[in-house]
Design a protein around this motif. Structure first.
Motif, short mmCIF file in Angstrom:
data_model
loop_
_atom_site.label_atom_id
_atom_site.label_comp_id
_atom_site.label_asym_id
_atom_site.label_seq_id
_atom_site.Cartn_x
_atom_site.Cartn_y
_atom_site.Cartn_z
N VAL A 287 17.53 -61.86 16.03
CA VAL A 287 17.48 -61.39 14.73
C VAL A 287 18.30 -60.64 13.71
N TRP A 288 18.83 -60.28 12.33
CA TRP A 288 20.11 -59.98 12.23
C TRP A 288 19.85 -58.46 11.93
N ALA A 289 20.22 -57.95 12.28
CA ALA A 289 20.24 -55.76 12.02
C ALA A 289 21.22 -55.28 11.60
N CYS A 290 22.37 -55.59 10.50
CA CYS A 290 23.45 -55.11 10.62
C CYS A 290 23.70 -54.09 9.61
N TYR A 291 23.69 -53.01 9.40
CA TYR A 291 24.67 -51.46 8.26
C TYR A 291 25.17 -51.08 9.31
N PRO A 292 25.99 -50.24 8.82
CA PRO A 292 25.96 -49.67 7.44
C PRO A 292 27.06 -51.37 6.83
N GLU A 293 26.80 -51.55 6.02
CA GLU A 293 27.90 -52.00 5.09
C GLU A 293 29.65 -51.13 4.96
N GLN A 305 23.81 -42.95 8.55
CA GLN A 305 22.53 -44.94 8.50
C GLN A 305 23.96 -44.84 9.87
N SER A 306 24.23 -44.45 10.71
CA SER A 306 24.80 -44.54 12.46
C SER A 306 23.48 -43.13 13.00
N VAL A 307 22.60 -42.67 13.27
CA VAL A 307 21.76 -42.24 14.15
C VAL A 307 20.19 -42.58 13.67
N CYS A 308 19.75 -43.20 12.65
CA CYS A 308 18.70 -44.38 12.62
C CYS A 308 18.60 -45.21 13.00
N ARG A 309 17.04 -45.79 13.70
CA ARG A 309 17.80 -47.37 13.65
C ARG A 309 15.80 -47.73 12.99
N SER A 310 16.46 -48.96 12.60
CA SER A 310 15.05 -50.32 12.02
C SER A 310 14.74 -50.76 12.09
N ASN A 311 13.27 -50.94 11.23
CA ASN A 311 11.98 -51.30 11.74
C ASN A 311 12.23 -52.96 12.74
N ARG A 312 13.36 -52.80 12.33
CA ARG A 312 13.59 -55.22 13.13
C ARG A 312 14.46 -54.26 14.75
N PHE A 313 14.54 -53.17 15.06
CA PHE A 313 15.00 -53.45 16.19
C PHE A 313 13.42 -53.32 16.94
N TYR A 314 12.60 -52.03 16.64
CA TYR A 314 11.36 -51.82 17.50
C TYR A 314 10.85 -53.03 16.73
N GLU A 315 10.94 -53.93 16.07
CA GLU A 315 9.83 -55.23 16.07
C GLU A 315 10.39 -56.07 17.25
N SER A 316 12.04 -56.12 16.82
CA SER A 316 12.20 -57.05 17.76
C SER A 316 12.07 -56.73 19.32
N CYS A 317 12.50 -56.08 20.19
CA CYS A 317 11.70 -55.00 21.40
C CYS A 317 10.61 -55.47 21.78
N PHE A 318 9.94 -55.44 20.13
CA PHE A 318 8.48 -55.60 20.72
C PHE A 318 8.07 -57.20 20.95
N SER A 325 23.86 -57.11 15.62
CA SER A 325 24.00 -55.59 14.83
C SER A 325 25.43 -55.22 15.61
N MET A 326 25.70 -53.48 14.74
CA MET A 326 26.36 -53.55 14.52
C MET A 326 27.32 -52.43 15.38
N LEU A 327 28.79 -52.51 15.61
CA LEU A 327 28.99 -51.08 16.95
C LEU A 327 28.04 -49.72 16.30
N GLU A 328 29.11 -49.50 15.20
CA GLU A 328 28.65 -47.92 14.03
C GLU A 328 27.20 -48.08 13.55
N SER A 329 26.36 -47.93 14.41
CA SER A 329 25.11 -48.08 13.50
C SER A 329 24.09 -47.37 14.87
N GLY A 330 22.97 -46.84 14.59
CA GLY A 330 21.89 -46.74 15.44
C GLY A 330 21.02 -47.90 16.25
N ASP A 331 20.73 -48.41 15.51
CA ASP A 331 20.27 -50.17 16.25
C ASP A 331 21.63 -50.38 17.28
N GLY A 332 22.49 -50.30 16.72
CA GLY A 332 23.75 -50.63 18.19
C GLY A 332 24.67 -50.21 18.42
#
Length: 397
Positions: A287-293, A305-318, A325-332
């Motif tokens: 799953v693509w979960a890359c931000y910030p642009e 942008q770097s402290v939050c996690r996306s819905n895609r992160f939790y859905e992918s985990c489930f 994901s990007m290095l400097e992001s909450g998901d990353g």
């Protein structure tokens, strides 16, 4: 003590029905509708007062709704005028409720003004920090002054990322309002109904010698960089990659003409959450979960942008699907810590192409094993509903 819906409450409060009005900027946002369902499951009587606008109606709230009028995305001056006109309507709704649960600071300010003198307790939920809130100059100072007023007149601050509270509200605004962390996790009961005998796990083994790697990009699709980059990936690797996108295209991304897409780029359009999630996630390998642009260079804005996690992160985990994901992001940060996907350290087109081209079947299997070993609480709510319910009941005592 008495027990209701798995939440332990004092006996004198267990039979008390608290009335809550969910104040929403739009109908159909999955996070807002999750919160309505969570409050209903805890025994609260819930209704919503919401504005209408063109937006992704992924999940509608399961409660009565009073319309506050129609607004457009952006156009903040026109929106402010329509909110002022809707104050009497919201005030009538708030008269019959004890709590206003506001989705976002603007809705919280709206509820504070509409509920003046009524004794309604306001809760503000913050799911994002916008650029204006951390900007330098008079505009930033004005925005922070308004935020300080809002949070100081709210009884509870609910945040989807710990950093929003610690760094912004408590750090910059010196707020002392009680805080509750409610990440963008999934609520399990609707998921069980959506699955209804279907089991999306384990994922199909990926063998690059036999079929393309299937990359999923789901949700509100408004990142032009992600959209264009995935289009470039599909065109550059027609036999090695298949992109499956689904959701609501929002400016600057426009819904594509299916005939203009590469053969290996599929756009499925809007979907319902959680009903359609099993089929979507079951159809992809990663799953693509890359931000910030790349254009987001302001350090204060990148922090938000770097402290939050996306819905895609939790859905992918489930659904046990690895992430890109990007290095400097909450998901990353979580992807790296948990070892559940590909971490991109560069955002250039060729660097991303090279990284995706290097994904092997063993990589997908290794990340899948890490996902399979995650605690259930990583992807779905466990104790959070009880914590929120107890906070609201204590507030109304």
């Amino acid at each position: 003590m008495a027990l209701r819906s798995g939440i332990l409450l004092p006996r004198d409060m267990a039979n008390e029905t608290v009335k809550v009005c969910s104040v929403l900027p739009v109908l159909g946002h999955p996070r807002d509708s999750k919160r309505v369902s969570m409050l209903q499951a805890a025994g609260f009587q819930v209704e919503a007062a919401a504005f209408e606008r063109d937006y992704h109606t992924g999940r509608m709230p399961s409660c009565p709704v009073t319309s506050l009028g129609r607004i457009s995305h952006g156009r903040y001056l026109a929106r402010a005028f329509k909110m002022l006109r809707a104050l009497p309507t919201l005030r009538r709704v708030l008269r019959r409720n004890q709590v206003a649960y506001a989705s976002g600071p603007d809705m919280a300010l709206f509820a504070i003004l509409a509920g003046f003198g009524l004794g309604v307790r306001v809760i503000v939920e913050v799911g994002d920090i916008r650029h204006a809130q951390v900007a330098r100059g008079w505009k930033g100072r004005l925005s922070r002054g308004i935020d300080r007023f809002i949070v100081n007149h709210s009884k509870l601050l609910v945040v989807t990322a710990r950093g929003f509270a610690e760094d912004y509200y408590q750090g910059r605004l010196k707020s002392r309002t009680p805080v509750l962390l409610m990440e963008n996790k999934l609520d399990e009961e609707p998921l069980k109904m959506a699955l209804a005998g279907r089991n999306p796990n384990p994922p199909e083994a990926f063998d690059p010698s036999r079929r393309p790697l299937r990359i999923g990009y789901f949700g509100v699709l408004r990142c032009a960089w992600s959209w264009n980059l995935l289009m470039h990936v599909a065109k550059s690797m027609p036999d090695r990659v298949r992109v499956i996108a689904a959701g609501y295209c929002m400016h600057p991304v426009e819904a594509p003409d299916p005939g203009a897409l590469p053969a290996n780029f599929e756009f499925r359009g809007k979907y319902k959450s959680p009903e359609d999630l099993p089929a979507l996630y079951g159809s992809v390998d990663i799953v693509w979960a890359c931000y910030p642009e790349p254009g987001v260079i302001d350090p204060d804005w990148r922090w938000a942008q770097s402290v939050c996690r996306s819905n895609r992160f939790y859905e992918s985990c489930f659904f046990k699907r690895p992430l890109i994901s990007m290095l400097e992001s909450g998901d990353g940060r979580e992807v790296e810590r948990l070892g559940v996907g590909l971490l991109l350290r560069e955002q250039g087109d060729e660097a991303v192409l090279k990284a995706i081209a290097g994904i092997t079947g063993e990589d997908i299997a290794r990340w899948g094993r890490a996902l399979a070993g995650l605690p259930r609480s990583v992807g779905v709510y466990t104790e959070e509903a009880g914590m929120l319910a107890n906070a609201i009941r204590a507030m109304c005592r």
